[in-house]
Enzyme design. Structure first.
Site, PDB file in Angstrom:
ATOM      1  CB  VAL A   1      12.556  25.748   0.300  1.00  0.00           C
ATOM      2  CG1 VAL A   1      11.256  26.466   0.659  1.00  0.00           C
ATOM      3  CG2 VAL A   1      12.711  24.472   1.113  1.00  0.00           C
ATOM      4  CB  CYS A   2      11.288  29.444  -2.359  1.00  0.00           C
ATOM      5  SG  CYS A   2      10.547  30.979  -2.950  1.00  0.00           S
ATOM      6  CB  VAL A   3      14.292  31.383  -5.756  1.00  0.00           C
ATOM      7  CG1 VAL A   3      13.015  32.059  -6.203  1.00  0.00           C
ATOM      8  CG2 VAL A   3      14.859  32.061  -4.522  1.00  0.00           C
TER       9      VAL A   3
END
Length: 333
Positions: free
Chosen positions: A120-122
């Site tokens: 998720v995300c970075v």
């Protein structure tokens, strides 16, 4: 390892947590999976998920970026059950520099031991550093996509989708995109009707319209541009309504068109024509957000000639029309 809940047909989901994790990176997918459990239970099904928060450090108690503490049930050092799906939640890039190499070794050795793995995300940076994304198409938060691509040139980074599946790896974009990913995983496991029920419960679209890049800037931040690229941006910023040619840009820099095009591509990572196109797109987005001008007037002021050309560019880059963009992003008085 034992498989917790095997007799109940439960899929073990691990959300890997790091210090300064974005809370929604964890809470969003958690609510997606546990909401699915609720609806499955209502039908008398013995299937579902067991969601574990697992620390990527030796500490079980970690703090999110908002200061809210998270109490993980396990760490990567003491897990005692098999995993169906492992998702790495995002954190800040500075935290990633301080992570114990044990985490990357752990993730690499989990390859082939889990049915699917994702981020998720970075969290994509963690999977990339663990060597799990080589040769794959991936996504991450739109703001950090260029950094991911430059740091790991063997990846194909695409910021448009809210999530990307490149079996058996799943990567999602910024923050709330983890919920888009969770819904997709529920649909993959238990079908579209259940995923749609979960989406309605969470007041979400099962599949969001548009692309992740609609939330970001068309061009990199001014401060990150090279001095050469800044000169061109400064030259063009008040002239976007006018016809602008590559010859005009090259002449301003006292260069031949061929040499200018070569240098500009090297300095900015895109052609002069693409750069100009994105400058006009960025100005149109700002006008749609902060003015009441008609779309025809905005098209004229940004140098598109007609609203048809403006619409075509929005669909090309953002997969939504100018009118849809204005409805989504224009603030109310």
């Amino acid at each position: 390892m034992k498989e917790v809940g095997k007799d109940k047909g439960i899929k073990n989901i691990v959300l890997l947590v790091l210090p300064q994790v974005q809370l929604l990176d964890v809470a969003g997918p958690c609510d997606g999976f546990t909401s699915a459990n609720r609806f499955l239970s209502d039908t008398g099904s013995r299937l579902g998920y067991h969601v574990y928060l697992v620390s990527g450090t030796s500490e079980k108690n970690l703090y999110s970026s908002s200061g809210i503490p998270l109490n993980c049930s396990h760490t990567i050092y003491d897990m005692d059950f098999n995993i169906d799906t492992l998702l790495v939640a995002g954190t800040t890039l500075t935290v990633l520099d301080e992570i114990n190499p044990d985490l990357y070794s752990y993730l690499y050795h989990m390859k082939g031991k889990v049915r699917r793995m994702g981020s998720v995300c970075v969290g994509a940076f963690v999977l990339a550093k663990a060597g799990l994304l080589n040769g794959k198409q991936v996504t991450t938060h739109w703001k950090y996509a260029d950094i991911l691509q430059k740091s790991y040139p063997e990846l194909e980074v695409n910021i448009n989708p809210f999530f990307i599946r490149d079996q058996p790896i799943y990567t999602s974009g910024g923050v709330s995109s983890g919920m888009d990913l969770a819904l997709a995983l529920v649909e993959e496991d238990f079908g579209k009707p259940l995923a749609a029920e979960v989406a309605r419960h969470l007041v979400l679209h099962l599949k969001r319209t548009g692309v992740q890049s609609q939330f970001g800037n068309a061009l990199p931040d001014y401060e990150t541009l090279t001095s050469f690229t800044k000169e061109i941006r400064d030259l063009l910023k008040d002239k976007l309504k006018q016809p602008i040619s590559i010859e005009y840009m090259a002449e301003f820099m006292n260069m031949s068109v061929r040499n200018f095009s070569r240098v500009f591509l090297k300095e900015s990572g895109m052609t002069p024509g693409r750069f100009l196109e994105k400058m006009r797109l960025e100005q149109a987005k700002n006008m749609l957000e902060y003015t009441d001008m008609s779309i025809d007037m905005i098209a004229d002021k940004c140098g598109f000639g007609s609203s048809i050309s403006l619409r075509r560019l929005f669909l090309k880059y953002l997969s939504i029309s100018p009118a849809q963009y204005r409805r989504a992003f224009k603030g109310t008085e």
